[in-house]
Enzyme design. Structure first.
Site, PDB file in Angstrom:
ATOM      1  N   THR A 100       0.794  -1.223   0.000  1.00  0.00           N
ATOM      2  CA  THR A 100       0.000   0.000   0.000  1.00  0.00           C
ATOM      3  C   THR A 100       0.833   1.283   0.000  1.00  0.00           C
ATOM      4  O   THR A 100       1.951   1.303   0.525  1.00  0.00           O
ATOM      5  CB  THR A 100      -0.906  -0.002   1.247  1.00  0.00           C
ATOM      6  OG1 THR A 100      -1.561   1.263   1.361  1.00  0.00           O
ATOM      7  CG2 THR A 100      -0.115  -0.228   2.532  1.00  0.00           C
ATOM      8  N   TYR A 124      -1.923   0.062  10.290  1.00  0.00           N
ATOM      9  CA  TYR A 124      -2.096  -0.613   8.989  1.00  0.00           C
ATOM     10  C   TYR A 124      -0.835  -0.444   8.132  1.00  0.00           C
ATOM     11  O   TYR A 124      -0.271  -1.418   7.624  1.00  0.00           O
ATOM     12  CB  TYR A 124      -3.334  -0.049   8.275  1.00  0.00           C
ATOM     13  CG  TYR A 124      -3.465  -0.472   6.829  1.00  0.00           C
ATOM     14  CD1 TYR A 124      -3.782  -1.792   6.492  1.00  0.00           C
ATOM     15  CD2 TYR A 124      -3.275   0.442   5.790  1.00  0.00           C
ATOM     16  CE1 TYR A 124      -3.904  -2.184   5.158  1.00  0.00           C
ATOM     17  CE2 TYR A 124      -3.398   0.065   4.463  1.00  0.00           C
ATOM     18  CZ  TYR A 124      -3.708  -1.248   4.147  1.00  0.00           C
ATOM     19  OH  TYR A 124      -3.819  -1.641   2.829  1.00  0.00           O
TER      20      TYR A 124
HETATM   21  N1  LIG Z   1      -8.399  -1.032  -0.385  1.00  0.00           N
HETATM   22  C1  LIG Z   1      -7.455  -0.135  -0.640  1.00  0.00           C
HETATM   23  O1  LIG Z   1      -7.729   1.068  -0.796  1.00  0.00           O
HETATM   24  C2  LIG Z   1      -6.014  -0.562  -0.783  1.00  0.00           C
HETATM   25  C3  LIG Z   1      -5.046   0.433  -1.036  1.00  0.00           C
HETATM   26  C4  LIG Z   1      -3.708   0.055  -1.176  1.00  0.00           C
HETATM   27  C5  LIG Z   1      -3.348  -1.285  -1.072  1.00  0.00           C
HETATM   28  N2  LIG Z   1      -4.294  -2.212  -0.798  1.00  0.00           N
HETATM   29  C6  LIG Z   1      -3.860  -3.618  -0.673  1.00  0.00           C
HETATM   30  O2  LIG Z   1      -4.431  -4.356  -1.743  1.00  0.00           O
HETATM   31  C7  LIG Z   1      -4.692  -5.702  -1.318  1.00  0.00           C
HETATM   32  C8  LIG Z   1      -6.158  -6.026  -1.577  1.00  0.00           C
HETATM   33  O3  LIG Z   1      -6.981  -5.088  -0.867  1.00  0.00           O
HETATM   34  P1  LIG Z   1      -8.567  -5.112  -0.984  1.00  0.00           P
HETATM   35  O4  LIG Z   1      -9.019  -3.698  -1.016  1.00  0.00           O
HETATM   36  O5  LIG Z   1      -9.004  -6.051  -2.049  1.00  0.00           O
HETATM   37  O6  LIG Z   1      -8.933  -5.699   0.448  1.00  0.00           O
HETATM   38  P2  LIG Z   1     -10.353  -6.207   1.011  1.00  0.00           P
HETATM   39  O7  LIG Z   1     -11.435  -5.954   0.040  1.00  0.00           O
HETATM   40  O8  LIG Z   1     -10.463  -5.675   2.396  1.00  0.00           O
HETATM   41  O9  LIG Z   1     -10.134  -7.778   1.072  1.00  0.00           O
HETATM   42  C9  LIG Z   1      -9.256  -8.357   1.998  1.00  0.00           C
HETATM   43  C10 LIG Z   1      -9.530  -9.837   2.038  1.00  0.00           C
HETATM   44  O10 LIG Z   1      -8.701 -10.400   3.067  1.00  0.00           O
HETATM   45  C11 LIG Z   1      -9.516 -11.297   3.803  1.00  0.00           C
HETATM   46  N3  LIG Z   1      -9.031 -11.493   5.158  1.00  0.00           N
HETATM   47  C12 LIG Z   1      -9.040 -10.621   6.186  1.00  0.00           C
HETATM   48  N4  LIG Z   1      -8.589 -11.214   7.302  1.00  0.00           N
HETATM   49  C13 LIG Z   1      -8.283 -12.484   6.965  1.00  0.00           C
HETATM   50  C14 LIG Z   1      -7.776 -13.609   7.673  1.00  0.00           C
HETATM   51  N5  LIG Z   1      -7.492 -13.574   8.992  1.00  0.00           N
HETATM   52  N6  LIG Z   1      -7.574 -14.754   6.999  1.00  0.00           N
HETATM   53  C15 LIG Z   1      -7.856 -14.849   5.696  1.00  0.00           C
HETATM   54  N7  LIG Z   1      -8.347 -13.839   4.962  1.00  0.00           N
HETATM   55  C16 LIG Z   1      -8.557 -12.672   5.600  1.00  0.00           C
HETATM   56  C17 LIG Z   1     -10.875 -10.634   3.827  1.00  0.00           C
HETATM   57  O11 LIG Z   1     -11.846 -11.591   4.207  1.00  0.00           O
HETATM   58  P3  LIG Z   1     -13.212 -11.071   4.872  1.00  0.00           P
HETATM   59  O12 LIG Z   1     -13.959 -10.412   3.784  1.00  0.00           O
HETATM   60  O13 LIG Z   1     -13.835 -12.330   5.383  1.00  0.00           O
HETATM   61  O14 LIG Z   1     -12.797 -10.114   5.958  1.00  0.00           O
HETATM   62  C18 LIG Z   1     -10.981 -10.173   2.387  1.00  0.00           C
HETATM   63  O15 LIG Z   1     -11.422 -11.193   1.540  1.00  0.00           O
HETATM   64  C19 LIG Z   1      -4.303  -5.743   0.160  1.00  0.00           C
HETATM   65  O16 LIG Z   1      -2.973  -6.226   0.264  1.00  0.00           O
HETATM   66  C20 LIG Z   1      -4.338  -4.284   0.607  1.00  0.00           C
HETATM   67  O17 LIG Z   1      -3.470  -4.043   1.696  1.00  0.00           O
HETATM   68  C21 LIG Z   1      -5.633  -1.888  -0.662  1.00  0.00           C
END
Ligand SMILES: NC(=O)c1ccc[n+]([C@@H]2O[C@H](COP(=O)([O-])OP(=O)(O)OC[C@H]3O[C@@H](n4cnc5c(N)ncnc54)[C@H](OP(=O)(O)O)[C@@H]3O)[C@@H](O)[C@H]2O)c1
Length: 293
Positions: A100, A124
């Site tokens: 991120t 985070y």
């Molecule tokens: N969202 C943003 O704005 C953003 C920005 C920069 C980088 N990123 C990075 O991009 C990547 C994808 O982000 P995203 O936005 O797609 O995230 P997201 O929609 O929050 O999805 C995260 C996933 O991780 C799962 N998860 C959480 N805790 C877990 C656990 N203990 N064991 C197994 N799975 C677990 C969640 O399951 P549940 O749904 O059951 O909780 C969900 O399916 C991540 O590495 C994030 O750090 C995101």
């Protein structure tokens, strides 16, 4: 090709499941089938699947809640990627991991390049940075893709929040001082899958050759105010909006548990120069995304 995807119900993971499916034998898991806070469950799934490539789209992404749950955020964002990198090395698997823009403090004043020093402001950001470092220290055939402001037309995210607020509020305040690059999860998933295709003849060798950390986000950048304004303009169901005033505001007006960087846009030239792939301008991607809303 055996592909293991972790986090397939998240924004990015949901799109990845669809872009990875045509590439080979895909095994996709999410919580609670796999719990990244439980090291044994990571090792078990890895051994069951014996993947040629692992893609980790799971993370603890609740930026504010992480301030109250630092240990859980650390387990999922820092320790789990380390175990994955270790398992990947042991079985000769390639590994794609995501990080991120919140690893930065946002004080540089211009978009960040990969060699800029992180200085995360939140739990985070700190735990994601520690996850990057752990993967890098273990070496092997990995690509870390640092991205920013991920959205999709599913789940809770800024785009869906703005669409919802516009239907319930006549006046909406959005901040002008948080600036980064909106990234459509579908396009990030497409590019990630294309990377695997580029290396398909010798995944481990190709990933080892290109091993490293890359910035990869929608091209260009904007403030949350500009992003929200664009969302309202592109809304295919404008007739449902009741909003009549979008008001510029400052982050300081909205106290939150976690501090966020102000200008954390990512310069993605290194990725675009290394691979024959590209993410279009954020406004173009947003238009494509909104057309399916
Ligand atoms: N969202 C943003 O704005 C953003 C920005 C920069 C980088 N990123 C990075 O991009 C990547 C994808 O982000 P995203 O936005 O797609 O995230 P997201 O929609 O929050 O999805 C995260 C996933 O991780 C799962 N998860 C959480 N805790 C877990 C656990 N203990 N064991 C197994 N799975 C677990 C969640 O399951 P549940 O749904 O059951 O909780 C969900 O399916 C991540 O590495 C994030 O750090 C995101």
């Amino acid at each position: 090709m055996r592909i293991l995807l972790i986090g397939n119900t998240g924004q990015l993971g949901w799109e990845l499941e669809r872009t990875l499916a045509p590439l080979g034998e895909l095994n996709a898991f999410d919580y609670p089938t796999i719990d990244l806070a439980d090291i044994k469950s990571i090792r078990q799934i890895f051994r069951d699947c014996q993947p040629d490539v692992l893609i980790n789209a799971a993370a603890y992404t609740a930026v504010d809640r992480a301030e109250a749950e630092p240990e859980l955020a650390k387990s999922i964002n820092s320790l789990a990627p380390a175990i994955m990198a270790e398992e990947a090395s042991n079985v000769g698997s390639a590994f794609i991991h995501f990080s991120t823009d919140y690893v930065y403090d946002g004080l540089k004043g211009t978009p960040y390049i990969e060699s800029d020093l992180p200085n995360p402001l939140s739990v985070y950001g700190q735990t994601k940075f520690a996850g990057e470092q752990a993967v890098q220290q273990l070496g092997g055939a990995y690509l870390i893709l640092r991205t920013s402001w991920v959205y999709s037309m599913r789940r809770d995210n800024f785009v869906n929040k703005v669409l919802g607020w516009a239907r319930t509020h006549a006046r909406l305040k959005l901040v002008t001082d948080q600036i980064s690059g909106p990234t459509w999860a579908r396009m990030l998933a497409e590019v990630s899958s294309q990377l695997i295709m580029l290396g398909r003849d010798d995944l481990f060798g190709w990933f080892t050759e290109h091993q490293g950390l890359y910035h990869l986000a929608g091209s260009g950048y904007c403030s949350r105010f500009e992003w929200g304004k664009q969302v309202l303009q592109l809304d295919p169901h404008k007739e449902q909006q009741i909003i009549d005033e979008l008001v510029p505001a400052l982050t300081a007006e909205f106290p939150s548990p976690a501090r966020r960087p102000l200008l954390s846009a990512l310069n993605c030239d290194h990725f675009f120069q290394t691979f024959p792939l590209h993410l279009p301008d954020w406004k173009i991607a947003l238009k494509f995304a909104m057309e399916i809303a």
